[in-house]
Design a protein around this motif. Sequence first.
Motif, PDB file in Angstrom:
ATOM      1  N   PHE A 102       6.881  10.053   7.254  1.00 16.90           N
ATOM      2  CA  PHE A 102       6.928  10.355   5.815  1.00 16.90           C
ATOM      3  C   PHE A 102       5.681   9.831   5.120  1.00 16.90           C
ATOM      4  N   THR A 103       5.275  10.531   4.067  1.00 14.14           N
ATOM      5  CA  THR A 103       4.058  10.131   3.345  1.00 14.14           C
ATOM      6  C   THR A 103       4.346   8.888   2.502  1.00 14.14           C
ATOM      7  N   ASP A 104       3.370   8.462   1.738  1.00 12.51           N
ATOM      8  CA  ASP A 104       3.494   7.210   0.974  1.00 12.51           C
ATOM      9  C   ASP A 104       4.469   7.309  -0.208  1.00 12.51           C
ATOM     10  N   HIS A 105       4.663   8.527  -0.736  1.00 14.52           N
ATOM     11  CA  HIS A 105       5.438   8.638  -1.976  1.00 14.52           C
ATOM     12  C   HIS A 105       6.560   9.671  -1.887  1.00 14.52           C
ATOM     13  N   MET A 106       7.482   9.588  -2.825  1.00 20.16           N
ATOM     14  CA  MET A 106       8.568  10.579  -2.925  1.00 20.16           C
ATOM     15  C   MET A 106       8.874  10.805  -4.405  1.00 20.16           C
ATOM     16  N   LEU A 107       9.495  11.947  -4.685  1.00 17.14           N
ATOM     17  CA  LEU A 107       9.885  12.222  -6.075  1.00 17.14           C
ATOM     18  C   LEU A 107      11.392  12.016  -6.217  1.00 17.14           C
ATOM     19  N   VAL A 108      11.804  11.443  -7.332  1.00 10.27           N
ATOM     20  CA  VAL A 108      13.227  11.192  -7.582  1.00 10.27           C
ATOM     21  C   VAL A 108      13.562  11.614  -9.012  1.00 10.27           C
ATOM     22  N   ALA A 109      14.708  12.264  -9.186  1.00 10.16           N
ATOM     23  CA  ALA A 109      15.192  12.591 -10.536  1.00 10.16           C
ATOM     24  C   ALA A 109      16.713  12.487 -10.540  1.00 10.16           C
ATOM     25  N   ALA A 128       2.308   3.323  -4.183  1.00 13.09           N
ATOM     26  CA  ALA A 128       2.549   2.425  -3.047  1.00 13.09           C
ATOM     27  C   ALA A 128       1.428   1.379  -3.036  1.00 13.09           C
ATOM     28  N   GLU A 129       1.795   0.140  -2.674  1.00 15.96           N
ATOM     29  CA  GLU A 129       0.777  -0.931  -2.691  1.00 15.96           C
ATOM     30  C   GLU A 129      -0.355  -0.635  -1.733  1.00 15.96           C
ATOM     31  N   LYS A 130       0.015   0.003  -0.611  1.00 16.69           N
ATOM     32  CA  LYS A 130      -0.984   0.222   0.437  1.00 16.69           C
ATOM     33  C   LYS A 130      -0.597   1.523   1.144  1.00 16.69           C
ATOM     34  N   THR A 131      -1.561   2.360   1.459  1.00 19.39           N
ATOM     35  CA  THR A 131      -1.206   3.590   2.163  1.00 19.39           C
ATOM     36  C   THR A 131      -0.885   3.290   3.636  1.00 19.39           C
ATOM     37  N   ARG A 132       0.052   4.076   4.196  1.00 22.45           N
ATOM     38  CA  ARG A 132       0.398   3.947   5.620  1.00 22.45           C
ATOM     39  C   ARG A 132      -0.365   4.954   6.466  1.00 22.45           C
ATOM     40  N   LEU A 133      -1.270   5.684   5.825  1.00 17.62           N
ATOM     41  CA  LEU A 133      -1.992   6.769   6.480  1.00 17.62           C
ATOM     42  C   LEU A 133      -2.662   6.321   7.785  1.00 17.62           C
ATOM     43  N   GLY A 134      -3.255   5.127   7.744  1.00 23.44           N
ATOM     44  CA  GLY A 134      -3.976   4.621   8.913  1.00 23.44           C
ATOM     45  C   GLY A 134      -3.064   4.308  10.098  1.00 23.44           C
ATOM     46  N   ASP A 135      -1.752   4.143   9.845  1.00 20.49           N
ATOM     47  CA  ASP A 135      -0.818   3.789  10.939  1.00 20.49           C
ATOM     48  C   ASP A 135      -0.309   5.019  11.681  1.00 20.49           C
ATOM     49  N   VAL A 136      -0.634   6.215  11.142  1.00 23.17           N
ATOM     50  CA  VAL A 136      -0.014   7.430  11.692  1.00 23.17           C
ATOM     51  C   VAL A 136      -0.923   8.091  12.727  1.00 23.17           C
ATOM     52  N   ASP A 137      -0.318   8.434  13.863  1.00 23.89           N
ATOM     53  CA  ASP A 137      -1.047   9.165  14.908  1.00 23.89           C
ATOM     54  C   ASP A 137      -0.870  10.665  14.625  1.00 23.89           C
ATOM     55  N   PHE A 138      -1.905  11.280  14.054  1.00 19.98           N
ATOM     56  CA  PHE A 138      -1.793  12.684  13.665  1.00 19.98           C
ATOM     57  C   PHE A 138      -1.822  13.625  14.876  1.00 19.98           C
ATOM     58  N   LEU A 181       3.302  15.395  -6.631  1.00 18.94           N
ATOM     59  CA  LEU A 181       3.571  14.517  -5.477  1.00 18.94           C
ATOM     60  C   LEU A 181       2.569  14.799  -4.356  1.00 18.94           C
ATOM     61  N   ILE A 182       2.356  16.082  -4.079  1.00 15.49           N
ATOM     62  CA  ILE A 182       1.421  16.429  -3.001  1.00 15.49           C
ATOM     63  C   ILE A 182      -0.014  16.047  -3.386  1.00 15.49           C
ATOM     64  N   ALA A 183      -0.335  16.224  -4.668  1.00 13.07           N
ATOM     65  CA  ALA A 183      -1.690  15.857  -5.112  1.00 13.07           C
ATOM     66  C   ALA A 183      -1.939  14.372  -4.826  1.00 13.07           C
ATOM     67  N   LEU A 184      -0.899  13.564  -5.017  1.00  7.93           N
ATOM     68  CA  LEU A 184      -1.038  12.123  -4.776  1.00  7.93           C
ATOM     69  C   LEU A 184      -1.196  11.816  -3.280  1.00  7.93           C
ATOM     70  N   ASP A 185      -0.478  12.574  -2.447  1.00  5.34           N
ATOM     71  CA  ASP A 185      -0.503  12.327  -0.993  1.00  5.34           C
ATOM     72  C   ASP A 185      -1.326  13.390  -0.262  1.00  5.34           C
ATOM     73  N   ILE A 186      -2.325  13.929  -0.935  1.00  2.00           N
ATOM     74  CA  ILE A 186      -3.076  15.081  -0.424  1.00  2.00           C
ATOM     75  C   ILE A 186      -3.723  14.800   0.946  1.00  2.00           C
ATOM     76  N   GLU A 187      -4.107  13.527   1.169  1.00  2.00           N
ATOM     77  CA  GLU A 187      -4.769  13.194   2.432  1.00  2.00           C
ATOM     78  C   GLU A 187      -3.814  13.323   3.620  1.00  2.00           C
ATOM     79  N   TRP A 188      -2.529  13.445   3.334  1.00  2.00           N
ATOM     80  CA  TRP A 188      -1.538  13.529   4.412  1.00  2.00           C
ATOM     81  C   TRP A 188      -1.379  14.946   4.955  1.00  2.00           C
ATOM     82  N   ILE A 189      -2.018  15.937   4.335  1.00  2.00           N
ATOM     83  CA  ILE A 189      -1.879  17.309   4.864  1.00  2.00           C
ATOM     84  C   ILE A 189      -2.734  17.417   6.117  1.00  2.00           C
ATOM     85  N   PRO A 190      -2.121  17.661   7.278  1.00  2.00           N
ATOM     86  CA  PRO A 190      -2.929  17.750   8.494  1.00  2.00           C
ATOM     87  C   PRO A 190      -3.796  19.016   8.470  1.00  2.00           C
TER      88      PRO A 190
END
Length: 354
Positions: free
Chosen positions: A31-38, A12-22, A121-130
């Motif tokens: 939703f986190t910044d990324h998703m997996l698709v196959a 993602a160009e920019k994380t949305r983490l800062g916009d979320v009220d945890f 996927l989680i490793a990439l968005d690891i900061e999103w785990i509350p």
Amino acid sequence: MTETYTIPVTKAEKTRLGDVDFTKLPFGKVFTDHMLVADYIDGKWQNVSIQPYGNISISPALASLHYGQAIFEGIKAYKGVDGNGYIFRPFDNFKRFNQSAVRMDMPEVPEDIFIEGMRQLIALDIEWIPAKADHALYIRPFMFSTDEVIGVKTSEHYKFMILLCPTGPYFSEPAKIKVEDTYTRAAQGGVGYVKCAGNYGASMFVTAEAKRQGYHQVLWMDAVEHKYVQEIGTMNVFFVIDNKVYTPSLEGSTILAGVTRNSAIQVIRDMGYEVIEEPIHIDNVVKAYKEGRLTEVFGTGTAATISPIRLLNYNGLDMEFDVSSWVIAPGMKKILDEIKERKREDVHNWLFKV
Ligand code: COI
């Protein structure tokens, strides 16, 4: 699993983490910044990638929209006190997902994509785990048919995806549940044990009606006699009677074999209580309540975790409980929470490090 298997990532160009009220995390809306698709094309899984979370384009003739070849799972990841991320029992959900796939005549998803894809996927968005009590990263793997055809037949194309949602408690208070004795969820030989979208679609009207009457969800009963309890909307159900713990057995396969159900049974047994899995007649529940022998009723689920039920309505009778005096459900929840946060030894090897 291939250790060197690396899934291509478009960040993602920019994380949305800062916009979320945890402090406010309604279930399934953030939703986190990324998703997996196959994609499943030409008889094999391909185009596995991790992409920025976003909309996908679909045909109006997409077969799953019409005939419901659509399955999913719910899993959670936690932040351990050691600072690492841990996924709770993902291999159990992986197994159930592929059992659902078989029953719906969909292709199974390989471990490399389901487990290793989830981990990367989680490793990439690891900061999103509350990192907060009763909070987690909810993981939603799902698969749906993507043939563009209105004909009724097994699809040849599918999409598998994984989304991640940081989330807080599912219920804001102990639940009020209505025993549903008119409509049914599942019959033997059907898809009750399958985590398919249609099971939930069919529950909406009945649940909405119960909500209008002031309940959170319904407790489904068997489709033949409407007397044997099955499961609650998004949870398996447990009753404590005479200090023994009862939950509907899985035989006949009309209920979901919940991973949290299985964990709860194990931890309650570890605590020294007897757990009995058998068909449960609603009249026996009512009798035990009237005789003061029914002391705790609770639901278990990945999203719902361990949810105390403070009111169970059956046929005009309100069975009410003083949740604050309970021993088994809160004791078991505490142990499970401590295992998930790595504050207690993971004796059953349930945690999978991200
Ligand atoms: C879960 O507990 O993960 C579920 O899938 C239940 C619900 C949110 C659909």
